[in-house]
Design a protein around this motif. Structure first.
Motif, PDB file in Angstrom:
ATOM      1  N   LEU A  84       2.621   4.586  -2.388  1.00 58.12           N
ATOM      2  CA  LEU A  84       2.287   4.582  -0.964  1.00 58.12           C
ATOM      3  C   LEU A  84       0.817   4.253  -0.742  1.00 58.12           C
ATOM      4  O   LEU A  84       0.472   3.517   0.184  1.00 58.12           O
ATOM      5  CB  LEU A  84       2.624   5.952  -0.353  1.00 58.12           C
ATOM      6  N   THR A  88       0.607   0.491   0.818  1.00 62.41           N
ATOM      7  CA  THR A  88       0.238   0.373   2.233  1.00 62.41           C
ATOM      8  C   THR A  88      -1.143  -0.241   2.406  1.00 62.41           C
ATOM      9  O   THR A  88      -1.364  -1.029   3.326  1.00 62.41           O
ATOM     10  CB  THR A  88       0.276   1.752   2.914  1.00 62.41           C
ATOM     11  N   GLY A  92      -1.701  -3.679   4.355  1.00 67.41           N
ATOM     12  CA  GLY A  92      -2.625  -3.611   5.478  1.00 67.41           C
ATOM     13  C   GLY A  92      -3.718  -4.649   5.411  1.00 67.41           C
ATOM     14  O   GLY A  92      -4.187  -5.166   6.443  1.00 67.41           O
ATOM     15  N   LEU A 158      -1.182   1.456   8.666  1.00 63.85           N
ATOM     16  CA  LEU A 158      -0.719   1.430   7.280  1.00 63.85           C
ATOM     17  C   LEU A 158      -1.815   1.900   6.324  1.00 63.85           C
ATOM     18  O   LEU A 158      -1.559   2.677   5.399  1.00 63.85           O
ATOM     19  CB  LEU A 158      -0.269   0.015   6.903  1.00 63.85           C
ATOM     20  N   THR A 159      -3.038   1.426   6.552  1.00 64.90           N
ATOM     21  CA  THR A 159      -4.145   1.810   5.681  1.00 64.90           C
ATOM     22  C   THR A 159      -4.477   3.282   5.831  1.00 64.90           C
ATOM     23  O   THR A 159      -4.805   3.965   4.845  1.00 64.90           O
ATOM     24  CB  THR A 159      -5.388   0.955   5.990  1.00 64.90           C
ATOM     25  N   GLY A 162      -2.107   5.120   3.886  1.00 66.36           N
ATOM     26  CA  GLY A 162      -2.482   4.981   2.484  1.00 66.36           C
ATOM     27  C   GLY A 162      -3.558   5.968   2.072  1.00 66.36           C
ATOM     28  O   GLY A 162      -3.526   6.519   0.970  1.00 66.36           O
TER      29      GLY A 162
END
Length: 301
Positions: A84, A88, A92, A158-159, A162
């Motif tokens: 993950l 991600t 991203g 997304l980041t 992460g």
């Protein structure tokens, strides 16, 4: 009989080892960027961890006997957080700049003590909070970004997810390390990370493996060995290093990345240099235990 006092460098060997792997991380930035010209992001991460899993298995073969169900569980949990975190962040990067990505990923520094507090009711030492704050502020300056850049686009979300996954990876490694054989769990977490990435790839439209290219093979082998060393050292050292302090040490990675970028011809602005200094001060602050604070904490306990 009085115990023999260890030399300072031996007493701090776990912390020094973690600093060393941040240097290795710093050197991989340019390599990864070049490797992505031969492969899509998530499949690149999957192949990287597959190479790392093979490397660790070869040097840990004698330690694999006696694997327990709990160790498989630990490997799966840590492997999922790795997937993950890297997955991600990499996806991203397709829609946001690298400086935005670095800024948002840096949120794992203050997130580790916060999540420790929420999940395990482990109240961080006051200097850990100060060190985390300095390190995070330094990373903001180091990336040349600011809070106004966050608009919560899909890439930023997304980041951000992460960065939470990376914080959880650090916490879970520290949680499982004293309870398992770290060699076996390192092998398992890398295998699970690779498998989960292969499963994740079709969900983001990556359905075709990259074409064979000798440069890609060399990059994957090199990064695989580097990832193997990093995960082995993390699992060993975090048996003895507090996860909050480990997170702050890992925050030094952008400094090394910037240094190697400088050697490659990049120039750092003054604000980024100030950021690097704040990260170093954050690491030092996290290690500092002032006597007056220790007395106060002791009197309150």
């Amino acid at each position: 009989m009085q115990a023999t006092k260890l030399p300072m460098w031996k007493a701090k060997l776990p912390q020094l080892s973690l600093i060393l792997i941040t240097i290795i991380w710093g050197t991989t930035f340019v390599v990864v960027k070049y490797g992505l010209s031969f492969s899509s992001p998530v499949l690149f991460v999957a192949l990287r961890f597959m190479a790392a899993a093979i490397a660790v298995t070869l040097i840990s073969w004698k330690h694999l006997k006696g694997m327990t169900t709990f160790e498989v569980f630990a490997g799966a949990v840590i492997g999922l957080t790795i997937t993950l975190g890297y997955g991600t962040q990499t996806v991203g990067l397709q829609t946001i700049s690298s400086s935005e990505s670095a800024f948002l990923t840096a949120l794992y520094v203050p997130l580790v003590p916060i999540l420790l507090w929420l999940l395990f009711r482990k109240k961080p030492y006051v200097m850990t909070w100060l060190g985390a704050g300095l390190a995070f502020l330094g990373l903001v300056f180091l990336t040349g970004n600011g809070f106004g850049a966050i608009q919560l686009s899909s890439g930023q979300v997304l980041t951000l997810l992460g960065s939470i996954a990376i914080a959880l990876e650090i916490i879970f490694i520290s949680y499982f390390a004293p309870r398992v054989n770290t060699r076996r769990v390192t092998v398992l977490q890398l295998i699970f990370a690779s498998v989960f990435c292969f499963m994740f790839a079709p969900m983001v439209g990556e359905t075709q493996l990259p074409d064979f290219h000798p440069h890609l093979v060399m990059i994957l082998v090199g990064l695989g060995i580097a990832s193997a060393c990093i995960q082995l050292v993390m699992n060993w050292a975090q048996e003895m290093v507090d996860p909050s302090q480990a997170a702050i040490i890992y925050a030094g990675e952008p400094i090394w990345a910037s240094l190697f970028g400088r050697l490659a011809g990049e120039r750092l602005p003054a604000l980024a240099l100030l950021g690097g200094l704040l990260v170093v001060l954050g690491v030092i602050a996290s290690e500092w235990r002032p006597k007056f604070l220790q007395k106060r904490q002791h009197s309150q306990s």
